[in-house]
Design a protein around this motif. Structure first.
Motif: not given
Length: 312
Positions: A93-98, A168-170, A259-261
């Motif tokens: 749930l946390s991952a989905i909301l973020y 690239r990731e940032i 790392g930033q899904p």
């Protein structure tokens, strides 16, 4: 002679209730349901740090001992992981909301940038015509000749390779916004161009020419406001398409990093475990993405009908 007094202006709420748009909205169950769902999704995404049990970006808050827990209503589920956990012990749930927050931000930014590019191009092409019109519209034709997702993949890949490895990731979100915008601006440009060609022949534009009003001011203050209705409808519908494009790019591995899904990244990660029994890792992000896009498209359809004078 007795002086006449102006009638007091009705309050804002009363003016809104008497508006045709408000009447159309309140008499459309689909639009009201879509607006409620969209508002709920946006609010829960905005306040995700307050209502979630962990920050999925913070590795210190993840517990590998809690990996692959099923939803709480299934045997083996644990509180407070309502929708279970993924393979890293991350609360779904946390991952989905973020992830929803990231997808919405990228969608809004992409639509805003493509609006800026498309409206500027359409204004210039429609107002000046001739060589400027031919040049800008041929660039648009070339863009349209390539499938949207391929344009986005090409731009995302090239820009990512141009960035230093440490950035690239940032800069992944900025790359996605640029890629989606450069593949979606043509529709706005064509819509605005068609409206400008009609408006530039009208008397108020000719009068502005006679009193030597600068061309930029005529385009920005006189012509542009009269082109906003179809552009607003297109922007609403393209918002859902931008979210889907971001999800597709992330699913293909050239979007947001693990790392930033975003929702697309979560679907890509969960797809690997779909047939291993951990179905919730992919099903819930897919359901969230479908709810978001369907709600946006329903609102866009209502807005298109509400702003169409032939349907009033």
């Amino acid at each position: 002679m007795p002086q006449t007094t102006k009638a007091p202006r009705p309050p804002l709420i009363q003016r809104l209730r008497n508006n045709d748009m408000w009447w159309s909205f309140t008499h459309s169950k689909a639009a009201m349901a879509a607006a409620f769902i969209l508002a709920l999704l946006i609010l829960t995404a905005i306040f995700a740090p307050i209502i979630t049990v962990q920050n999925p970006y913070d590795g210190a808050q993840l517990d590998m001992w809690k990996a692959e827990l099923p939803p709480i209503w299934q045997e083996g589920g644990e509180w407070p992981y309502l929708l279970g956990t993924d393979t890293q012990g991350r609360d779904m749930l946390s991952a989905i909301l973020y992830g929803t927050r990231i997808s919405i931000i990228i969608g809004v930014a992409s639509v805003a940038l493509s609006l800026l590019i498309g409206m500027s191009t359409g204004l210039l092409a429609g107002y000046f015509g001739g060589f400027v019109d031919n040049l800008l519209m041929r660039i648009g034709d070339i863009t349209l000749s390539i499938p949207t997702i391929l344009v986005a993949i090409l731009v995302a890949t090239v820009v990512r390779q141009m960035l230093p490895a440490e950035l690239r990731e940032i800069g992944a979100a900025a790359v996605l916004v640029l890629a989606i915008s450069l593949s979606a601006w043509v529709q706005y440009a064509r819509t605005v161009r068609a409206q400008v060609i009609v408006e530039r022949r009208k008397e108020y534009v000719q009068a502005a020419h006679l009193i030597k009003v600068p061309a930029l001011r005529i385009m920005a203050w006189h012509i542009l406001p009269n082109t906003l209705t179809p552009v607003l409808v297109a922007a609403t519908l393209n918002f859902g398409m931008a979210i889907l494009t971001e999800a597709t790019l992330s699913f293909l591995g050239i979007g947001m990093p693990p790392g930033q899904p975003s929702l697309g990244s979560l679907i890509r990660i969960g797809n690997q475990f779909l047939f291993s029994g951990a179905w919730w890792i992919v099903v819930f992000p897919v359901a969230q993405l479908c709810l978001l896009v369907v709600a946006v498209n329903l609102l866009g359809d209502w807005l298109r009908d509400a702003l169409n004078p032939k349907l009033r």
